[in-house]
Design a protein around this motif. Sequence first.
Motif, PDB file in Angstrom:
ATOM      1  N   UNK A  48     -14.260  -7.984  12.135  1.00 33.41           N
ATOM      2  CA  UNK A  48     -13.052  -7.183  12.048  1.00 33.41           C
ATOM      3  C   UNK A  48     -12.114  -7.911  11.085  1.00 33.41           C
ATOM      4  N   UNK A  49     -11.875  -7.297   9.939  1.00 37.77           N
ATOM      5  CA  UNK A  49     -11.023  -7.901   8.919  1.00 37.77           C
ATOM      6  C   UNK A  49      -9.594  -7.444   9.127  1.00 37.77           C
ATOM      7  N   UNK A  50      -8.699  -8.384   9.386  1.00 32.23           N
ATOM      8  CA  UNK A  50      -7.291  -8.052   9.594  1.00 32.23           C
ATOM      9  C   UNK A  50      -6.571  -7.909   8.254  1.00 32.23           C
ATOM     10  N   UNK A  51      -5.568  -7.055   8.247  1.00 32.76           N
ATOM     11  CA  UNK A  51      -4.726  -6.788   7.080  1.00 32.76           C
ATOM     12  C   UNK A  51      -3.319  -7.293   7.381  1.00 32.76           C
ATOM     13  N   UNK A  52      -2.671  -7.940   6.407  1.00 31.75           N
ATOM     14  CA  UNK A  52      -1.324  -8.449   6.654  1.00 31.75           C
ATOM     15  C   UNK A  52      -0.240  -7.699   5.895  1.00 31.75           C
ATOM     16  N   UNK A  53      -0.628  -6.917   4.858  1.00 27.32           N
ATOM     17  CA  UNK A  53       0.360  -6.093   4.149  1.00 27.32           C
ATOM     18  C   UNK A  53      -0.370  -5.064   3.289  1.00 27.32           C
ATOM     19  N   UNK A  54       0.304  -3.967   2.922  1.00 27.26           N
ATOM     20  CA  UNK A  54      -0.389  -2.821   2.341  1.00 27.26           C
ATOM     21  C   UNK A  54      -1.191  -3.074   1.073  1.00 27.26           C
ATOM     22  N   UNK A  55      -0.782  -4.038   0.260  1.00 23.75           N
ATOM     23  CA  UNK A  55      -1.535  -4.268  -0.974  1.00 23.75           C
ATOM     24  C   UNK A  55      -2.943  -4.781  -0.707  1.00 23.75           C
ATOM     25  N   UNK A  56      -3.209  -5.247   0.509  1.00 25.44           N
ATOM     26  CA  UNK A  56      -4.554  -5.724   0.848  1.00 25.44           C
ATOM     27  C   UNK A  56      -5.517  -4.589   1.193  1.00 25.44           C
ATOM     28  N   UNK A  57      -5.008  -3.401   1.448  1.00 29.07           N
ATOM     29  CA  UNK A  57      -5.867  -2.346   1.983  1.00 29.07           C
ATOM     30  C   UNK A  57      -7.010  -2.016   1.032  1.00 29.07           C
ATOM     31  N   UNK A  58      -6.729  -1.793  -0.229  1.00 26.39           N
ATOM     32  CA  UNK A  58      -7.793  -1.437  -1.180  1.00 26.39           C
ATOM     33  C   UNK A  58      -8.822  -2.556  -1.332  1.00 26.39           C
ATOM     34  N   UNK A  59      -8.403  -3.817  -1.499  1.00 33.65           N
ATOM     35  CA  UNK A  59      -9.407  -4.889  -1.579  1.00 33.65           C
ATOM     36  C   UNK A  59     -10.244  -5.036  -0.317  1.00 33.65           C
ATOM     37  N   UNK A  70     -18.739  -4.870   8.262  1.00 28.78           N
ATOM     38  CA  UNK A  70     -17.308  -5.144   8.301  1.00 28.78           C
ATOM     39  C   UNK A  70     -16.510  -3.888   8.638  1.00 28.78           C
ATOM     40  N   UNK A  71     -15.616  -4.000   9.614  1.00 28.38           N
ATOM     41  CA  UNK A  71     -14.592  -3.002   9.909  1.00 28.38           C
ATOM     42  C   UNK A  71     -13.236  -3.656   9.652  1.00 28.38           C
ATOM     43  N   UNK A  72     -12.160  -2.864   9.597  1.00 27.92           N
ATOM     44  CA  UNK A  72     -10.884  -3.481   9.255  1.00 27.92           C
ATOM     45  C   UNK A  72      -9.696  -2.757   9.878  1.00 27.92           C
ATOM     46  N   UNK A  73      -8.561  -3.442   9.822  1.00 22.95           N
ATOM     47  CA  UNK A  73      -7.303  -2.896  10.304  1.00 22.95           C
ATOM     48  C   UNK A  73      -6.374  -2.647   9.125  1.00 22.95           C
ATOM     49  N   UNK A  74      -5.294  -1.937   9.377  1.00 25.87           N
ATOM     50  CA  UNK A  74      -4.220  -1.772   8.389  1.00 25.87           C
ATOM     51  C   UNK A  74      -2.906  -2.061   9.090  1.00 25.87           C
ATOM     52  N   UNK A  75      -2.054  -2.858   8.441  1.00 30.24           N
ATOM     53  CA  UNK A  75      -0.796  -3.193   9.083  1.00 30.24           C
ATOM     54  C   UNK A  75       0.018  -4.186   8.286  1.00 30.24           C
ATOM     55  N   UNK A  76       1.147  -4.603   8.880  1.00 27.73           N
ATOM     56  CA  UNK A  76       2.071  -5.552   8.252  1.00 27.73           C
ATOM     57  C   UNK A  76       2.371  -6.672   9.241  1.00 27.73           C
TER      58      UNK A  76
END
Length: 279
Positions: A48-59, A70-76
């Motif tokens: 589970x790949x965590x996201x820390x801010x929106x610019x990371x979503x596409x990468x 791999x699965x992932x989250x979206x968030x700040x």
Amino acid sequence: MTVPTKSAGASALPALVDSHCHVVFSTFEADLDAVAERWRAAGVVSLLHACVEPSQIAPIRALADRFPELRYSVGVHPLDTEHWDPTTQAVLRQAALDDERVVAIGELGLDLFRDSNLEGQLAVLRPQLDLAVELDLPVIIHCRDAAEPMVQELRQRQAEGRCPRGVMHCWGGTPQEMASFLELGLYISFSGTVTFPKAFETHACAQQVPADRYLVETDCPFLAPVPRRGKRNEPAFVASVASRVAELRGEPLGQVAADSTANAVRLFCLPMPTASNSV
């Protein structure tokens, strides 16, 4: 989703889920394929790949295209509040709706260890919690030196019927604080800190947490477990986290792997690992 078969020497390894990692960071650019080979060889069948801010979503989405486990989250993240603006909730919503591999909202939360702007952090936390309820997704909660305001916020939401399910990531609180989060229906996730010799409170939490309410993670590239402490962490090292949890609980590694994997599958609605190494 099919994961490449492990080598014959690793065939007996239990299936593990690294429930929180950050391999999008530049520290992995040069050797990510080798890192992936190591996590597969170590028995890691899902990440589970965590996201820390929106610019990371596409990468991160590109990494999910590259690595099917791999699965992932979206968030700040609470220390990235400068990345929040009036459009951010809509950006996160659309990203989650556009890709079924988005299985959580976060990494969100409160951090009063590195910052003191509680009201600013709450202003970013609350719309993300609302979004998780709207989309029926779990949350990944970062909470450092902020258990009291976090419990207060979530209890109020629980009373109003709008508290999302989720996990307390990289747990480092006390058993008493853990009990409060368990009462709220949350899971507890242990990282490399559980291997640190003087992390006595974390050790006690690992011993006391119910078998159906904990996960294991790396939070890589941070917090590498003993004996790699101080070096770059990576998903394969979640096996060391699980091994230490097993020691603390007086259980076989296979039991801890089975429990933590089943819990991650249930919380994040992951495909269930099978004996054929597919997830």
